[in-house]
Motif scaffolding. Sequence first.
Motif, PDB file in Angstrom:
ATOM      1  N   MET A  12       1.161  -0.911   0.496  1.00 33.38           N
ATOM      2  CA  MET A  12       0.254   0.078  -0.352  1.00 33.38           C
ATOM      3  C   MET A  12       0.852   1.035  -0.141  1.00 33.38           C
ATOM      4  N   ALA A  13       1.915   0.603   0.766  1.00 34.18           N
ATOM      5  CA  ALA A  13       2.865   1.931   0.551  1.00 34.18           C
ATOM      6  C   ALA A  13       3.629   2.567  -0.247  1.00 34.18           C
ATOM      7  N   ILE A  14       4.143   1.943  -0.737  1.00 39.22           N
ATOM      8  CA  ILE A  14       4.630   1.518  -2.443  1.00 39.22           C
ATOM      9  C   ILE A  14       3.686   2.291  -3.701  1.00 39.22           C
ATOM     10  N   ARG A  15       2.113   1.782  -3.554  1.00 36.32           N
ATOM     11  CA  ARG A  15       1.339   2.556  -4.622  1.00 36.32           C
ATOM     12  C   ARG A  15       1.612   3.692  -4.070  1.00 36.32           C
ATOM     13  N   ARG A  16       1.348   4.382  -3.178  1.00 30.69           N
ATOM     14  CA  ARG A  16       1.522   5.546  -2.187  1.00 30.69           C
ATOM     15  C   ARG A  16       2.124   6.673  -3.178  1.00 30.69           C
ATOM     16  N   GLU A  17       3.936   5.783  -3.134  1.00 29.07           N
ATOM     17  CA  GLU A  17       4.708   6.275  -3.383  1.00 29.07           C
ATOM     18  C   GLU A  17       4.966   7.024  -5.141  1.00 29.07           C
ATOM     19  N   GLU A  18       4.334   5.434  -5.848  1.00 23.01           N
ATOM     20  CA  GLU A  18       3.795   5.512  -7.816  1.00 23.01           C
ATOM     21  C   GLU A  18       3.044   7.163  -7.654  1.00 23.01           C
ATOM     22  N   GLU A  19       2.438   6.983  -6.968  1.00 25.78           N
ATOM     23  CA  GLU A  19       0.971   7.901  -7.100  1.00 25.78           C
ATOM     24  C   GLU A  19       1.466   9.271  -6.841  1.00 25.78           C
ATOM     25  N   ALA A  20       2.622   9.653  -6.050  1.00 25.89           N
ATOM     26  CA  ALA A  20       3.460  10.273  -5.648  1.00 25.89           C
ATOM     27  C   ALA A  20       3.967  11.639  -6.932  1.00 25.89           C
ATOM     28  N   ILE A  21       4.460  10.005  -6.928  1.00 24.42           N
ATOM     29  CA  ILE A  21       5.982  10.044  -8.769  1.00 24.42           C
ATOM     30  C   ILE A  21       4.539  10.638  -9.637  1.00 24.42           C
ATOM     31  N   GLU A 103       2.134  16.318   0.826  1.00 26.25           N
ATOM     32  CA  GLU A 103       3.016  15.998   1.478  1.00 26.25           C
ATOM     33  C   GLU A 103       2.370  16.053   2.903  1.00 26.25           C
ATOM     34  N   LEU A 104       1.310  16.794   3.365  1.00 22.35           N
ATOM     35  CA  LEU A 104       1.060  16.744   4.422  1.00 22.35           C
ATOM     36  C   LEU A 104       0.016  15.255   3.987  1.00 22.35           C
ATOM     37  N   ARG A 105      -0.537  15.038   3.154  1.00 15.83           N
ATOM     38  CA  ARG A 105      -1.405  13.732   2.567  1.00 15.83           C
ATOM     39  C   ARG A 105      -0.818  12.707   3.114  1.00 15.83           C
ATOM     40  N   SER A 106       0.632  12.260   2.978  1.00 21.14           N
ATOM     41  CA  SER A 106       1.731  11.873   2.686  1.00 21.14           C
ATOM     42  C   SER A 106       2.296  11.487   4.118  1.00 21.14           C
ATOM     43  N   TYR A 107       2.185  12.664   4.678  1.00 15.94           N
ATOM     44  CA  TYR A 107       3.250  12.374   5.654  1.00 15.94           C
ATOM     45  C   TYR A 107       1.707  11.994   7.633  1.00 15.94           C
ATOM     46  N   ARG A 108       0.498  12.059   6.734  1.00 12.85           N
ATOM     47  CA  ARG A 108      -0.338  12.080   7.474  1.00 12.85           C
ATOM     48  C   ARG A 108      -1.228  10.116   7.557  1.00 12.85           C
ATOM     49  N   PHE A 109      -0.756   9.687   5.986  1.00 13.37           N
ATOM     50  CA  PHE A 109      -0.783   9.045   5.954  1.00 13.37           C
ATOM     51  C   PHE A 109       0.166   7.527   6.747  1.00 13.37           C
ATOM     52  N   TYR A 110       1.055   8.108   6.512  1.00 17.03           N
ATOM     53  CA  TYR A 110       2.494   7.431   7.385  1.00 17.03           C
ATOM     54  C   TYR A 110       2.651   7.372   8.873  1.00 17.03           C
ATOM     55  N   THR A 111       1.577   8.603   9.224  1.00 17.65           N
ATOM     56  CA  THR A 111       1.503   8.247  11.022  1.00 17.65           C
ATOM     57  C   THR A 111       0.424   7.584  11.392  1.00 17.65           C
ATOM     58  N   GLU A 112      -0.678   7.763  10.321  1.00 17.79           N
ATOM     59  CA  GLU A 112      -2.284   6.749  10.415  1.00 17.79           C
ATOM     60  C   GLU A 112      -1.731   5.433  10.912  1.00 17.79           C
ATOM     61  N   LEU A 113      -0.716   5.133   9.423  1.00 19.39           N
ATOM     62  CA  LEU A 113      -1.008   4.222   9.314  1.00 19.39           C
ATOM     63  C   LEU A 113       0.419   2.874  10.210  1.00 19.39           C
ATOM     64  N   ALA A 114       1.267   4.299  11.082  1.00 20.10           N
ATOM     65  CA  ALA A 114       2.370   3.933  11.838  1.00 20.10           C
ATOM     66  C   ALA A 114       1.144   3.293  13.287  1.00 20.10           C
ATOM     67  N   ARG A 115       0.580   4.624  13.631  1.00 15.43           N
ATOM     68  CA  ARG A 115      -0.549   4.390  14.476  1.00 15.43           C
ATOM     69  C   ARG A 115      -1.288   2.460  14.899  1.00 15.43           C
ATOM     70  N   LEU A 116      -1.401   2.127  13.690  1.00 21.76           N
ATOM     71  CA  LEU A 116      -2.061   0.935  13.479  1.00 21.76           C
ATOM     72  C   LEU A 116      -1.499  -0.130  13.871  1.00 21.76           C
ATOM     73  N   HIS A 117      -0.573   0.210  14.492  1.00 19.73           N
ATOM     74  CA  HIS A 117       1.062  -1.636  14.279  1.00 19.73           C
ATOM     75  C   HIS A 117       1.401  -1.396  15.511  1.00 19.73           C
ATOM     76  N   PRO A 118       1.754  -2.074  16.651  1.00 18.97           N
ATOM     77  CA  PRO A 118       2.731  -2.557  17.661  1.00 18.97           C
ATOM     78  C   PRO A 118       3.626  -1.576  17.781  1.00 18.97           C
ATOM     79  N   ALA A 119       4.700  -1.447  18.427  1.00 17.33           N
ATOM     80  CA  ALA A 119       6.081  -0.771  18.816  1.00 17.33           C
ATOM     81  C   ALA A 119       6.821  -2.771  17.870  1.00 17.33           C
ATOM     82  N   GLY A 120       7.519  -2.055  16.761  1.00 22.31           N
ATOM     83  CA  GLY A 120       8.282  -2.757  16.629  1.00 22.31           C
ATOM     84  C   GLY A 120       9.076  -2.061  14.748  1.00 22.31           C
TER      85      GLY A 120
END
Length: 155
Positions: A12-21, A103-120
Amino acid sequence: MEDKKISEVIDMAIRREEEAITFYRELNRKTHDRGIKDTIEWIAGEEKKHKAFLIGYREGRQGPATLNMRTTVNYKIAEHLEEPPLETVTGGAEIFLLASHRELRSYRFYTELARLHPAGDLQTTLLKMANEELAHKEKMEYLYSNTAFPQTAGG
């Protein structure tokens, strides 16, 4: 099963980066100014690096230690100014403002995705990717403010 979930998140993150390109290629067509074009090409190149990193991460060739956390300044310009539609952008400050919103949307995307996962490792990687996007936002907002409000000889 856990590896499959991680792989799906990274895909999903790779697709997001492709969309950004793709977005930055389209945005680059909106100006003839060489300086702005060079800047947009630079940021598109950064998104290509992100994609390459994520592919390497998915394949086990790179870990979160590959990315550094930077100190960034969040000017919050994008949060306070309306995003111009891509169709109406003609150049200059509008390009940088639109890029700031992206870039704000990308920042929020990664931040929210990180919150869904446990520390690691995965969470650390996602937070570092968020920090990368925030650094891009900082650069775009800096360029916006200096293009929209250039310094004059009088102060």
